[in-house]
Design an enzyme around this catalytic site. Structure first.
Site, short mmCIF file in Angstrom:
data_model
loop_
_atom_site.label_atom_id
_atom_site.label_comp_id
_atom_site.label_asym_id
_atom_site.label_seq_id
_atom_site.Cartn_x
_atom_site.Cartn_y
_atom_site.Cartn_z
N THR A 1 1.16 -4.26 4.28
CA THR A 1 0.89 -4.60 5.67
C THR A 1 0.16 -5.93 5.84
O THR A 1 0.13 -6.46 6.96
CB THR A 1 0.05 -3.50 6.34
OG1 THR A 1 -1.20 -3.37 5.65
CG2 THR A 1 0.79 -2.17 6.31
N THR B 1 0.81 -1.22 0.00
CA THR B 1 0.00 0.00 0.00
C THR B 1 0.84 1.26 0.00
O THR B 1 0.48 2.26 -0.63
CB THR B 1 -0.93 0.00 1.23
OG1 THR B 1 -1.86 -1.08 1.11
CG2 THR B 1 -1.70 1.30 1.36
#
Length: 341
Positions: free
Chosen positions: A96, A18
């Site tokens: 993540t 991300t």
């Protein structure tokens, strides 16, 4: 940036995730496109850190698509860089989704003096309140700090510093998603400096030089009403198994014969599915209790959560460890300074 060896040198390694994602022209959904250089360009405050920064764009993948072989190759390259003294610290940026797992894997494969810091972002760069730049700045600060030297792998997120053995992603969207339920953070980044409050319980040391043997390790969670039929089928197809048991390490009594038989053939590790706390050894004695299962040959995971237990077992098997070595490695997991938990 020029390389001045009177200042610490930190290499920033991009894996995607991300933190490196931008919306696609095709459908507006985010995909990893930014390089490590692009990430640095978004953090002008790095110029004030008195750190020489190098970059390496190693991969461009979402966290969910990273593999153990990716991390093994990365660890080999980073060990070589740190071993040659070319860098004083390393920052790895990634997705993540699997950050808690890859950080722990790296801690099993990397043990150079130069700290290796893993970070990422919960909000992509194009979103309001994107956290990637702040996390990257904090990670570089920790990687360059003399106080982090010799601590091996660390996770830095939301200005907090975590032990990779303990850190967990506990929220799907919050910028404070990463916590360490059992221990809390090791320290914080404040006023541009690392403030270390504790050190990891384990002594960093690599468990295997090479992962050149094939090994398939599965993770199977205990769930109410599961009769174990699928578990029996899966156990026949793997080289090792981690059971995410209820509570302190309990399973349905119908699983006991299946697991006992499997434990005579392959290593079967018993962990807790709860996300915090430890498996026990002798508190309960009913069929399917932790005491019963350990007596039948299962291996307790201690404080290691099921995901990390799976990676530890995989690294041991792929590194050629025998059953005695596997038991000896798991025995102190999470409980002593020599443990890898």
């Amino acid at each position: 940036m020029t390389n001045d060896r009177t200042r610490p040198t930190v290499v920033v390694v991009g894996l995607g995730g991300t933190i490196a994602m931008m919306p696609s022209d095709r459908d507006g959904a985010a995909r990893p496109t930014l390089s490590a250089e692009d990430l640095l360009a978004a953090v002008p405050q790095l110029d004030a850190t008195d750190v020489d920064i190098q970059t390496l764009s190693f991969a461009s993948k979402p966290g969910a698509s990273l593999t153990l072989d990716d991390i093994d190759r990365l660890a080999n390259q980073l060990r070589a860089m740190a071993g040659e003294g070319a860098v004083d610290g390393i920052v790895v940026t990634q997705g993540t989704d699997t950050l808690e797992e890859t950080a722990y894997l790296l801690s099993l494969l990397y043990a150079e003096q130069a700290p290796l810091v893993v970070t990422g972002a919960m909000r992509a760069p194009h979103l309001a309140g994107a956290d990637g730049p702040a996390n990257l700045l904090a990670a570089v600060t920790v990687a360059a700090s003399a106080h982090a030297r010799g601590l091996g792998v660390l996770v830095v997120f939301n200005d907090q510093v975590f032990d990779p053995s303990r850190v967990r992603k506990t929220h799907s969207t919050s910028t404070s998603a990463f916590t360490a339920p059992d221990t809390g953070a090791l320290g914080i980044v404040a006023e541009g400096a690392l403030r270390l409050l504790a050190v990891p319980a384990h002594t960093p040391r690599p468990l295997a030089a090479t992962l050149d043997r094939p090994a398939r390790v599965a993770l199977y969670p205990a769930a109410l009403g599961d009769d174990g039929a699928l578990l029996k089928t899966m156990l026949n197809q793997v080289d090792g198994m981690v059971i995410a048991g209820f509570g302190v390490g309990h399973v349905p009594e119908t699983w006991v014969p299946v697991l006992a038989k499997a434990a005579r053939r392959i290593p079967v590790v018993l962990a807790s599915r709860t996300g915090a706390g430890t498996t026990l050894t002798r508190a309960y004695g009913f069929d399917g209790s932790e005491k019963d299962l350990l007596s039948r040959g299962l291996i307790g995971a201690g404080h290691l959560d099921p995901y990390k237990a799976r990676h530890l077992l995989t690294v041991l098997l792929r590194g050629g460890a025998d059953n005695d070595t596997i038991r000896a490695t798991f025995a102190p997991a999470g409980t002593t300074a020599e443990g890898r938990g």
